[in-house]
Write an enzyme that holds these catalytic residues in place. Structure first.
Site, PDB file in Angstrom:
ATOM      1  N   HIS A  68       5.814  -2.792  -1.329  1.00 26.18           N
ATOM      2  CA  HIS A  68       5.175  -1.522  -1.734  1.00 26.18           C
ATOM      3  C   HIS A  68       5.042  -0.571  -0.543  1.00 26.18           C
ATOM      4  O   HIS A  68       5.142   0.646  -0.701  1.00 26.18           O
ATOM      5  CB  HIS A  68       3.781  -1.772  -2.310  1.00 26.18           C
ATOM      6  CG  HIS A  68       3.767  -2.112  -3.770  1.00 26.18           C
ATOM      7  ND1 HIS A  68       4.324  -1.298  -4.726  1.00 26.18           N
ATOM      8  CD2 HIS A  68       3.248  -3.172  -4.450  1.00 26.18           C
ATOM      9  CE1 HIS A  68       4.156  -1.842  -5.927  1.00 26.18           C
ATOM     10  NE2 HIS A  68       3.509  -2.985  -5.788  1.00 26.18           N
ATOM     11  N   GLU A 115       3.703  -7.178  -2.008  1.00 23.57           N
ATOM     12  CA  GLU A 115       2.843  -6.088  -1.502  1.00 23.57           C
ATOM     13  C   GLU A 115       3.490  -5.402  -0.310  1.00 23.57           C
ATOM     14  O   GLU A 115       3.415  -4.171  -0.169  1.00 23.57           O
ATOM     15  CB  GLU A 115       1.455  -6.623  -1.133  1.00 23.57           C
ATOM     16  CG  GLU A 115       0.685  -7.277  -2.279  1.00 23.57           C
ATOM     17  CD  GLU A 115       0.604  -6.435  -3.540  1.00 23.57           C
ATOM     18  OE1 GLU A 115       0.621  -5.195  -3.447  1.00 23.57           O
ATOM     19  OE2 GLU A 115       0.547  -7.025  -4.636  1.00 23.57           O
TER      20      GLU A 115
HETATM   21 NI    NI Z   1       2.924  -4.324  -7.290  1.00 21.87          NI
END
Ligand code: NI
Length: 176
Positions: free
Chosen positions: A147, A144
């Site tokens: 991202h 995450e």
């Molecule tokens: Ni993802």
């Protein structure tokens, strides 16, 4: 009212941008974004979601792990909102594990990640939280976190041979 948001797919520019720091957690647009992320994630079999995945380029993600058909070996971790996250330490030791991504449907990658990390983030109520994470949860955090930097798990692969389809992944899991 929190609403389900559309999950942005690989190829959209927002997934390649560096997300902006959240200046004020209490701001109503930020709070409603968080509520939308929680609802959107709960309607999937994912174990995490980052704000850029719903088109909001802010440093916010949610880690919420439980065993699902997508991740049968996942441990339980109550949905945790992480804002302006930082990784202060990554173990040299890495291990490979299967990852998927709601923005990259249909495939899985065998991705190397640090097995242990020390992290810091701001909570939904604006408090600073430090944690030491390991194993699968450390993996989800690193995925995450990437991202927010405009990085996908595909960028972390050692070779394209470490990509398989979802269909083959389920055969692997069932035959274990
Ligand atoms: Ni993802």
């Amino acid at each position: 009212m929190p609403q389900q948001r559309t999950i942005i797919q690989l190829g959209h520019a927002v997934l390649r941008q560096k997300a902006a720091l959240v200046a004020s957690v209490a701001q109503s647009t930020i709070q409603s974004l968080i509520e939308d992320l929680l609802v959107t994630l709960s309607n999937t079999q994912g174990v995490g979601i980052a704000a850029p995945q719903v088109g909001a380029s802010f440093q916010i993600f949610i880690v919420a792990s439980a065993p699902t058909p997508r991740y049968p070996d996942a441990p339980y971790r109550e949905a945790t909102v992480m804002i302006n996250p930082k990784i202060s330490w990554l173990s040299d030791e890495q291990e490979k594990g299967w990852e998927g991504c709601l923005s990259i449907p249909g495939i899985r990658g065998w991705v190397p990640r640090s097995t242990q990390i020390h992290v810091e983030y701001t909570t939904q109520i604006g408090a600073t939280q430090k944690e030491e994470l390991s194993g699968f949860i450390a993996r989800v955090f690193q995925h995450e976190y990437d991202h927010l930097q405009g990085v996908s798990f595909l960028d972390r692969l050692e070779t394209t041979r470490d990509i398989i389809t979802e269909q083959e992944f389920h055969k692997l899991i069932c035959n274990k």
